[in-house]
Motif scaffolding. Structure first.
Motif, short mmCIF file in Angstrom:
data_model
loop_
_atom_site.label_atom_id
_atom_site.label_comp_id
_atom_site.label_asym_id
_atom_site.label_seq_id
_atom_site.Cartn_x
_atom_site.Cartn_y
_atom_site.Cartn_z
N THR A 41 41.36 49.80 42.87
CA THR A 41 41.77 49.44 41.43
C THR A 41 40.73 48.91 40.58
N GLU A 42 40.98 49.08 39.11
CA GLU A 42 39.91 49.02 38.23
C GLU A 42 39.84 47.51 37.94
N VAL A 43 38.50 46.94 37.51
CA VAL A 43 38.35 45.64 36.89
C VAL A 43 37.58 45.86 35.75
N VAL A 44 38.11 45.39 34.65
CA VAL A 44 37.44 45.92 33.43
C VAL A 44 36.71 44.53 32.78
N ASP A 45 37.02 43.30 33.06
CA ASP A 45 36.32 41.93 32.59
C ASP A 45 36.07 41.33 33.72
N ALA A 46 34.95 40.56 33.56
CA ALA A 46 34.41 39.72 34.37
C ALA A 46 35.20 38.45 34.61
N ASN A 47 36.08 38.29 33.66
CA ASN A 47 37.13 36.77 33.84
C ASN A 47 38.20 37.44 34.65
N ASP A 48 38.55 38.66 34.93
CA ASP A 48 39.78 39.17 35.96
C ASP A 48 39.06 39.49 37.26
N VAL A 49 37.88 39.34 37.60
CA VAL A 49 37.38 39.88 38.96
C VAL A 49 38.15 38.97 39.99
N GLU A 50 38.46 37.78 40.06
CA GLU A 50 38.95 36.91 41.06
C GLU A 50 40.39 37.50 41.18
N LEU A 51 40.89 37.60 40.03
CA LEU A 51 42.45 37.70 40.10
C LEU A 51 42.52 39.39 40.66
N VAL A 52 41.78 40.36 40.32
CA VAL A 52 41.83 41.59 40.76
C VAL A 52 41.63 41.67 42.36
N ALA A 53 40.42 40.96 42.70
CA ALA A 53 39.95 40.97 43.93
C ALA A 53 40.87 40.35 45.02
N SER A 54 42.02 39.47 44.38
CA SER A 54 42.88 38.85 45.20
C SER A 54 43.87 39.97 45.84
N TYR A 55 44.14 41.10 44.95
CA TYR A 55 44.93 42.09 45.55
C TYR A 55 44.14 43.45 46.08
N ALA A 56 43.00 43.63 45.39
CA ALA A 56 42.49 45.00 45.90
C ALA A 56 41.60 45.01 46.95
N ASP A 57 41.50 46.11 47.74
CA ASP A 57 40.82 46.27 48.84
C ASP A 57 39.36 46.89 48.37
N MET A 58 39.25 47.57 47.17
CA MET A 58 38.07 47.95 46.65
C MET A 58 38.19 47.81 45.05
N LEU A 59 37.11 47.42 44.52
CA LEU A 59 37.18 47.02 42.90
C LEU A 59 36.37 48.28 42.37
N GLN A 60 36.98 48.70 41.44
CA GLN A 60 36.36 50.03 40.58
C GLN A 60 35.76 49.54 39.29
N VAL A 61 34.57 49.71 39.02
CA VAL A 61 33.97 49.63 37.98
C VAL A 61 33.88 50.99 37.18
N GLY A 62 34.43 51.08 35.93
CA GLY A 62 34.66 52.35 35.50
C GLY A 62 33.40 52.90 34.74
N THR A 63 33.63 54.06 33.98
CA THR A 63 32.43 54.76 33.35
C THR A 63 31.71 53.79 32.23
N ARG A 64 32.88 53.59 31.56
CA ARG A 64 32.60 52.48 30.22
C ARG A 64 32.00 51.23 30.50
N ASN A 65 32.05 50.93 31.76
CA ASN A 65 31.61 49.54 32.15
C ASN A 65 30.34 49.40 33.21
N MET A 66 29.68 50.82 33.22
CA MET A 66 28.53 50.79 34.24
C MET A 66 27.36 50.02 33.91
N GLN A 67 27.36 49.58 32.80
CA GLN A 67 26.13 48.61 32.02
C GLN A 67 26.55 47.31 31.52
N ASN A 68 27.96 47.10 32.16
CA ASN A 68 28.48 45.65 31.59
C ASN A 68 27.82 44.71 32.78
N PHE A 69 26.54 44.08 32.47
CA PHE A 69 25.85 43.54 33.60
C PHE A 69 26.51 42.31 34.05
N ALA A 70 27.47 41.56 33.31
CA ALA A 70 28.01 40.35 33.76
C ALA A 70 29.08 40.72 34.59
#
Ligand code: PEP
Ligand code: MN
Length: 340
Positions: free
Chosen positions: A163-192
């Motif tokens: 499942t996708e994570v779109v914001d660095a602030n949500d990474v912990e939340l999404v990782a607490s549910y997901a088995d694999m985090l998706q970084v989408g095309t629009r965020n490929m260069q979101n370095f944070a």
């Protein structure tokens, strides 16, 4: 690294380059040709990059020969990697089918899509809870409620979740549910965001930016790897070209190129590339034939009422053909469909 001198460079210019390189602890080997002199540098390429050799008198070009990415490169890691997602392998020898709805909408819709996916041979479930939408008026996803639905469907079906994570602030939340985090095309260069997913200890699927070169894509992967996470799966999802008949242009050669340059697994998203249901199966066949390590496909029980990307979702009628394709084609290219 090679420094190419201009045709009118003088001996003093050549010596100046040698002095700067040696002063930085490197070695410089001068080859004098009929028209030009070139200087081969041996040493720390990253440090040479800081010397501003381009700016010295008589220098025409500075050419880097080794790849600018290290950790994800195949130069120092000749064997191709296998990334395990909740026990499901993605990598050489296998072809992994990931499928599910573009967006999580309701528990029933998500479970039905997961059942359709699983019956066709999918071992991983995709589904977006945080959706990066072009329009702020479009459905943005259910957020944490969507993650809870995914977790329930995982418990019901046994399928690990992508499942996708779109914001660095949500990474912990999404990782607490997901088995694999998706970084989408629009965020490929979101370095944070890349650094945040690099530090969270979960596999990451990194989609290629729609305007990104393969080198930029691998540099983005390097950001994740640099934080200590080498469990990265690259996903080619189509790039922007002048062509309007398809949503994006699937860059099928990028699969082979990325697999040669990097040891990371490379999968294809035929749904977001073509953007049309009738193209998903042909592009899936192309992806398997070219040697992709997996495919990720949108499926929906009733695409006409889907809140996101209905036109590209496979429906019940298509699933039999998808199932036959993912079983029949991989053996021709030396792979087998991943099973659990
Ligand atoms: C998706 O997979 O749901 C998605 C938004 O894909 P992309 O980032 O490739 O557009
Ligand atoms: Mn989508």
């Amino acid at each position: 690294m090679v420094v190419v001198m201009s045709a009118d460079a003088e001996e003093a210019d050549v010596q100046a380059v040698v002095t700067v390189v040696e002063g930085a602890g490197g070695e410089a080997f001068v080859s004098r040709g009929v028209n030009r002199t070139i200087i081969g540098l041996v040493g720390d390429v990253e440090q040479f990059g800081t010397l501003n050799l381009n700016a010295l008198r008589g220098v025409s070009d500075v050419i880097r020969i080794s790849a600018p990415y290290k950790l994800v490169s195949r130069e120092n890691h000749p064997d191709r990697s296998v990334v395990r997602v909740g026990g499901v392998p993605i990598g050489p020898g296998t072809m992994t089918l990931i499928a599910g709805p573009c967006a999580v909408e309701t528990p029933e819709q998500t479970l039905q899509a997961a059942r359709m996916a699983q019956a066709a041979g999918a071992t991983l479930l995709r589904g977006g809870a945080f959706k990066p939408r072009t329009s702020p008026y479009a459905f943005q996803g259910l957020g944490e409620k969507g993650l809870r639905i995914l977790a329930d469907v995982r418990a019901e079906t046994g399928m690990p979740i992508v499942t996708e994570v779109v914001d660095a602030n949500d990474v912990e939340l999404v990782a607490s549910y997901a088995d694999m985090l998706q970084v989408g095309t629009r965020n490929m260069q979101n370095f944070a965001l890349l650094q945040a997913v690099g530090g969270i200890g979960r596999p990451v699927m990194l989609k290629r930016g729609m305007n990104a070169t393969i080198e930029e894509w691998l540099m983005a992967a390097e950001y994740i790897a640099q934080r200590g996470n080498l469990d990265i799966v690259l996903c080619e999802r189509g790039i922007r070209t002048f062509e309007k008949a398809t949503r994006n242009t699937l860059d099928i050669s990028a699969v082979s190129v990325a697999q040669r340059l990097s040891h990371l697994p490379v999968i294809v998203d035929p749904s977001h590339s073509g953007g049309r249901r009738d193209l998903v199966l042909p592009l899936t066949r192309a992806a398997i034939a070219v040697g992709a390590d997996g495919v990720i496909i949108d499926v929906h029980p009733s695409p006409e009422s889907a809140l996101c990307d209905g036109p590209q979702a496979l429906v019940d009628d298509d699933m039999r053909e998808l199932a036959a394709t993912v079983r029949a084609l991989p053996p021709i290219v030396g792979r087998t469909l991943t099973t659990v």
